[in-house]
Design a protein around this motif. Sequence first.
Motif, PDB file in Angstrom:
ATOM      1  N   ILE A   1       0.862  -1.195   0.000  1.00  0.00           N
ATOM      2  CA  ILE A   1       0.000   0.000   0.000  1.00  0.00           C
ATOM      3  C   ILE A   1       0.901   1.249   0.000  1.00  0.00           C
ATOM      4  CG2 ILE A   1      -1.728   1.347   1.286  1.00  0.00           C
ATOM      5  CD1 ILE A   1      -2.942  -1.211   0.188  1.00  0.00           C
ATOM      6  N   ILE A   2       0.776   2.042  -1.022  1.00  0.00           N
ATOM      7  CA  ILE A   2       1.591   3.261  -1.152  1.00  0.00           C
ATOM      8  C   ILE A   2       0.733   4.464  -0.755  1.00  0.00           C
ATOM      9  CG2 ILE A   2       3.031   4.633  -2.729  1.00  0.00           C
ATOM     10  CD1 ILE A   2       3.981   1.707  -2.476  1.00  0.00           C
ATOM     11  N   VAL A   3       1.306   5.345   0.062  1.00  0.00           N
ATOM     12  CA  VAL A   3       0.588   6.559   0.478  1.00  0.00           C
ATOM     13  C   VAL A   3       1.084   7.725  -0.369  1.00  0.00           C
ATOM     14  CG1 VAL A   3       0.028   8.077   2.416  1.00  0.00           C
ATOM     15  CG2 VAL A   3       0.368   5.642   2.828  1.00  0.00           C
ATOM     16  N   ASN A   4       0.165   8.266  -1.148  1.00  0.00           N
ATOM     17  CA  ASN A   4       0.525   9.388  -2.027  1.00  0.00           C
ATOM     18  C   ASN A   4       0.048  10.727  -1.450  1.00  0.00           C
ATOM     19  OD1 ASN A   4       1.724   7.782  -4.058  1.00  0.00           O
ATOM     20  ND2 ASN A   4      -0.301   7.194  -4.788  1.00  0.00           N
ATOM     21  N   LEU A   5       0.092  10.831  -0.169  1.00  0.00           N
ATOM     22  CA  LEU A   5      -0.418  12.031   0.493  1.00  0.00           C
ATOM     23  C   LEU A   5       0.384  13.276   0.108  1.00  0.00           C
ATOM     24  CD1 LEU A   5      -2.534  13.002   2.539  1.00  0.00           C
ATOM     25  CD2 LEU A   5      -0.913  12.530   4.342  1.00  0.00           C
ATOM     26  N   ASP A   6       1.708  13.140   0.007  1.00  0.00           N
ATOM     27  CA  ASP A   6       2.545  14.304  -0.329  1.00  0.00           C
ATOM     28  C   ASP A   6       2.229  14.840  -1.728  1.00  0.00           C
ATOM     29  OD1 ASP A   6       3.522  11.927  -1.222  1.00  0.00           O
ATOM     30  OD2 ASP A   6       5.622  12.327  -0.752  1.00  0.00           O
ATOM     31  N   VAL A   7       1.889  13.909  -2.655  1.00  0.00           N
ATOM     32  CA  VAL A   7       1.543  14.322  -4.025  1.00  0.00           C
ATOM     33  C   VAL A   7       0.273  15.170  -3.990  1.00  0.00           C
ATOM     34  CG1 VAL A   7       0.904  13.492  -6.326  1.00  0.00           C
ATOM     35  CG2 VAL A   7       2.597  12.232  -4.982  1.00  0.00           C
ATOM     36  N   MET A   8      -0.709  14.652  -3.246  1.00  0.00           N
ATOM     37  CA  MET A   8      -2.008  15.346  -3.148  1.00  0.00           C
ATOM     38  C   MET A   8      -1.858  16.693  -2.436  1.00  0.00           C
ATOM     39  SD  MET A   8      -4.624  14.152  -4.483  1.00  0.00           S
ATOM     40  CE  MET A   8      -5.938  15.293  -4.867  1.00  0.00           C
ATOM     41  N   MET A   9      -0.999  16.717  -1.429  1.00  0.00           N
ATOM     42  CA  MET A   9      -0.764  17.972  -0.693  1.00  0.00           C
ATOM     43  C   MET A   9      -0.084  18.997  -1.602  1.00  0.00           C
ATOM     44  SD  MET A   9       0.433  16.438   2.965  1.00  0.00           S
ATOM     45  CE  MET A   9       1.183  17.931   3.569  1.00  0.00           C
TER      46      MET A   9
ATOM     47  N   LYS B   1      -0.406  19.107  -4.845  1.00  0.00           N
ATOM     48  CA  LYS B   1      -1.408  19.548  -5.824  1.00  0.00           C
ATOM     49  C   LYS B   1      -2.301  20.627  -5.221  1.00  0.00           C
ATOM     50  CE  LYS B   1      -1.960  15.430  -8.691  1.00  0.00           C
ATOM     51  NZ  LYS B   1      -2.810  14.264  -8.926  1.00  0.00           N
ATOM     52  N   ARG B   2      -2.615  20.462  -3.952  1.00  0.00           N
ATOM     53  CA  ARG B   2      -3.504  21.427  -3.275  1.00  0.00           C
ATOM     54  C   ARG B   2      -2.717  22.575  -2.628  1.00  0.00           C
ATOM     55  NH1 ARG B   2      -6.517  18.905  -5.997  1.00  0.00           N
ATOM     56  NH2 ARG B   2      -8.211  17.532  -5.324  1.00  0.00           N
ATOM     57  N   LYS B   3      -1.392  22.503  -2.760  1.00  0.00           N
ATOM     58  CA  LYS B   3      -0.490  23.523  -2.190  1.00  0.00           C
ATOM     59  C   LYS B   3      -0.740  23.718  -0.694  1.00  0.00           C
ATOM     60  CE  LYS B   3       0.283  26.155  -6.446  1.00  0.00           C
ATOM     61  NZ  LYS B   3      -0.421  25.288  -7.382  1.00  0.00           N
ATOM     62  N   MET B   4      -0.805  22.594  -0.002  1.00  0.00           N
ATOM     63  CA  MET B   4      -1.066  22.651   1.442  1.00  0.00           C
ATOM     64  C   MET B   4       0.151  22.119   2.205  1.00  0.00           C
ATOM     65  SD  MET B   4      -4.269  21.165   3.603  1.00  0.00           S
ATOM     66  CE  MET B   4      -5.528  22.142   2.848  1.00  0.00           C
TER      67      MET B   4
ATOM     68  N   ALA C   1       3.879  15.026  13.640  1.00  0.00           N
ATOM     69  CA  ALA C   1       4.679  13.783  13.723  1.00  0.00           C
ATOM     70  C   ALA C   1       3.883  12.612  13.143  1.00  0.00           C
ATOM     71  CB  ALA C   1       5.048  13.496  15.170  1.00  0.00           C
ATOM     72  N   ASN C   2       2.593  12.547  13.504  1.00  0.00           N
ATOM     73  CA  ASN C   2       1.753  11.467  12.974  1.00  0.00           C
ATOM     74  C   ASN C   2       1.516  11.624  11.468  1.00  0.00           C
ATOM     75  OD1 ASN C   2       1.456   9.911  15.227  1.00  0.00           O
ATOM     76  ND2 ASN C   2      -0.501  10.771  15.852  1.00  0.00           N
ATOM     77  N   LEU C   3       1.396  12.868  11.029  1.00  0.00           N
ATOM     78  CA  LEU C   3       1.212  13.104   9.588  1.00  0.00           C
ATOM     79  C   LEU C   3       2.468  12.678   8.830  1.00  0.00           C
ATOM     80  CD1 LEU C   3      -0.825  14.308   7.530  1.00  0.00           C
ATOM     81  CD2 LEU C   3       0.459  16.426   7.672  1.00  0.00           C
ATOM     82  N   SER C   4       3.617  12.919   9.459  1.00  0.00           N
ATOM     83  CA  SER C   4       4.887  12.513   8.851  1.00  0.00           C
ATOM     84  C   SER C   4       4.968  10.984   8.742  1.00  0.00           C
ATOM     85  CB  SER C   4       6.033  13.056   9.696  1.00  0.00           C
ATOM     86  OG  SER C   4       7.240  12.531   9.255  1.00  0.00           O
TER      87      SER C   4
END
Lengths: 155, 68
Positions: B3-11, B13-16, B30-33
């Motif tokens: 399972i790959i987490v692409n959260l950084d890509v989405m962030m 894209k949304r410039k967040m 820390a948990n988000l990291s």
Amino acid sequence: MWNKDKSLILSRILTLAAAMAAVIVAIFIPAISEWYQFEMAAEANSFFDRSTMFIPMCITLYVCDALALAALWNLHILLRNISKDEVFIQNNTNCLRRISWICMGVGVIMMLFGLWSSIFIFFGMCALMFGLIMRVLKNVFEKAVEIKSENDFTI
Amino acid sequence: MPIIVNLDVMMAKRKMSSQDLAEKVGITTANLSILKTGKAKAVRFSTLEKICDELDCQPGDILEYQRE
């Protein structure tokens, strides 16, 4: 009022007392062996002649005493970690695994000495049984460490 | 883990930023990291729901299955 902290302190004191007792016993091992050889003659049968038991008994007691000290040291590490609120960690599982192997080792050594004094076969079996219980406890701890890790890494 | 987490890509894209998302979702940075680096072993539906809500995306945009 009795609480879990006092219980932990009592366990640590008892561990220390047991370690001191093991050291004191080590000093008197030759005397204990001699006493056992000559005073316990009415005991059950043996495979080898009782007159040859002095050196094997000394070796058995010295090795078991050293193993007991090693087990107590692991117990001390375990209690120290628990008092730091570090319960379900890999280090504690390793301590339990080592204690389990030490108990089994003591069991085997005692059973070998049973060739000179059959009552030690019973003591050896008790130590083996205790080692087995510790092993199951180690397996439980191992699983708990895994569950805790999963819980910690659940976002 | 497959399972790959692409959260950084989405962030991206949304410039967040991580700080903003963590605050809005209600988790620590820390948990988000841990989540972003793929060290997480599980994600609560409630966390996933908040992340999707804040990033305006679907769970499939964040999580991806790759056969080993």
